[in-house]
Design an enzyme around this catalytic site. Structure first.
Site, PDB file in Angstrom:
ATOM      1  N   GLU A 125      83.501 -46.304  69.975  1.00 23.67           N
ATOM      2  CA  GLU A 125      84.803 -46.313  70.674  1.00 23.67           C
ATOM      3  C   GLU A 125      85.883 -46.919  69.770  1.00 23.67           C
ATOM      4  O   GLU A 125      86.993 -46.379  69.658  1.00 23.67           O
ATOM      5  CB  GLU A 125      84.684 -47.128  71.967  1.00 23.67           C
ATOM      6  CG  GLU A 125      86.003 -47.211  72.717  1.00 23.67           C
ATOM      7  CD  GLU A 125      85.979 -48.216  73.854  1.00 23.67           C
ATOM      8  OE1 GLU A 125      84.968 -48.273  74.587  1.00 23.67           O
ATOM      9  OE2 GLU A 125      86.956 -48.959  73.998  1.00 23.67           O
ATOM     10  N   ASN A 219      77.522 -52.928  75.996  1.00 21.39           N
ATOM     11  CA  ASN A 219      77.924 -53.606  77.240  1.00 21.39           C
ATOM     12  C   ASN A 219      76.735 -54.279  77.908  1.00 21.39           C
ATOM     13  O   ASN A 219      76.873 -55.325  78.538  1.00 21.39           O
ATOM     14  CB  ASN A 219      78.692 -52.652  78.165  1.00 21.39           C
ATOM     15  CG  ASN A 219      77.794 -51.739  78.978  1.00 21.39           C
ATOM     16  OD1 ASN A 219      77.301 -52.117  80.030  1.00 21.39           O
ATOM     17  ND2 ASN A 219      77.548 -50.531  78.477  1.00 21.39           N
TER      18      ASN A 219
END
Ligand code: SF4
Length: 282
Positions: A125, A219
């Site tokens: 990302e 995450n």
């Protein structure tokens, strides 16, 4: 014995959307469908997609023809251009919240700010966001990183969408002292914040915490780290088979959460195994 399961555990909106896009595409293009990199950071979900004919390729050069799906993390400008040049059929599953972070990055660059991204420089990302900015981009993982660079005349700060809010605040506070003009866009995904807050609440009240998700999922790793700070008996597992009975011995309240790319069937399997080991009904 009590089992507390986080309501926010499992697929976030962006991952669910990407999985649905891929499953739908698999019906239409069963033979020539590829994802650039694993669609989500969960080996079991990627295996499931493989069963539907979705092949993973790490480079555009390795996709001979057909359809390529860009994952929820977004795609770098270079790969986008290569795919267009090869005339591949493109399905873009970039999460709209990631797109929003990309837009803020471009806005800051256009308006003369050095862009500082708070996140993992090697995460796809972050790599994708920075690829659209030709120059003047810094990436730091923590406040110490921000202290080592600068000072700046004009600095714009954004975060990797799955960044921890407290980390982000620490970096911004350092930037406040090191930049004459500072603009901050909080690009952390709301779903991530909620998931982390709920995990913290649960970790505080239990005596053992299970965090489920791919070892390659940033995450999930962050979620486990946050929980471990509060509850040292925190275990990051990918599947129910990894759960060791001795971890649960003598524990009376067990918490369970999962990263944004963890399928519900894996969470359920872990739940059932905990219930089985502790003699609870399913
Ligand atoms: S965590 Fe948030 S930003 Fe990332 S894919 Fe999920 S919904 Fe999108």
């Amino acid at each position: 014995m009590k089992l507390v399961i986080a309501k926010s555990a499992g697929f976030c909106f962006g991952v669910k959307r990407a999985m649905e896009i891929a499953m739908e595409a698999a019906k239409k293009h069963p033979k020539t469908l590829y994802t650039l990199g694993p669609l989500i950071h969960n080996p079991q979900a990627v295996e499931f997609l493989k069963g539907l004919g979705v092949k993973v390729r790490d480079r555009i050069e390795h996709i001979p023809r057909g359809t390529v799906i860009f994952r929820s993390h977004g795609v770098s400008l270079k790969d986008l251009m290569k795919a267009r040049k090869k005339k591949l059929h493109i399905i873009n599953a970039t999460c709209p919240i990631v797109k929003r972070a990309q837009l803020f990055a471009k806005y800051l660059h256009r308006n003369g700010y050095v862009l500082l991204i708070v996140g993992d420089p090697h995460h796809p990302e972050v790599e994708a966001i920075r690829s659209y900015i030709p120059e003047g981009v810094e990436v730091v993982e923590d406040a110490g990183g921000a202290q080592r660079i600068g000072p700046w005349e004009k600095l714009g700060v954004i975060a990797q969408t799955t960044q921890s809010f407290s980390f982000f605040k620490e970096v911004v506070s350092v930037c406040l002292e090191r930049a004459k003009e500072l603009r901050v866009f909080n690009t952390i995904c709301h779903a991530t914040t909620i998931r982390q807050m709920e995990a913290v609440e649960i970790a505080r009240e239990v005596d053992c915490m299970m965090v489920i998700g791919g070892y390659n999922s940033g995450n999930t790793q962050r979620l486990a780290a946050i929980c471990r700070e509060i509850q040292p008996h925190t275990y990051h597992i990918e599947t129910s088979q990894e759960l060791r009975p001795k971890w649960l011995a003598g524990r009376e309240k067990i918490g369970l959460t999962a990263g944004a790319s963890t399928p519900s069937w894996i969470i359920r399997e872990v739940e059932l195994r905990v219930r089985h080991l502790k003699g609870l009904r399913g």
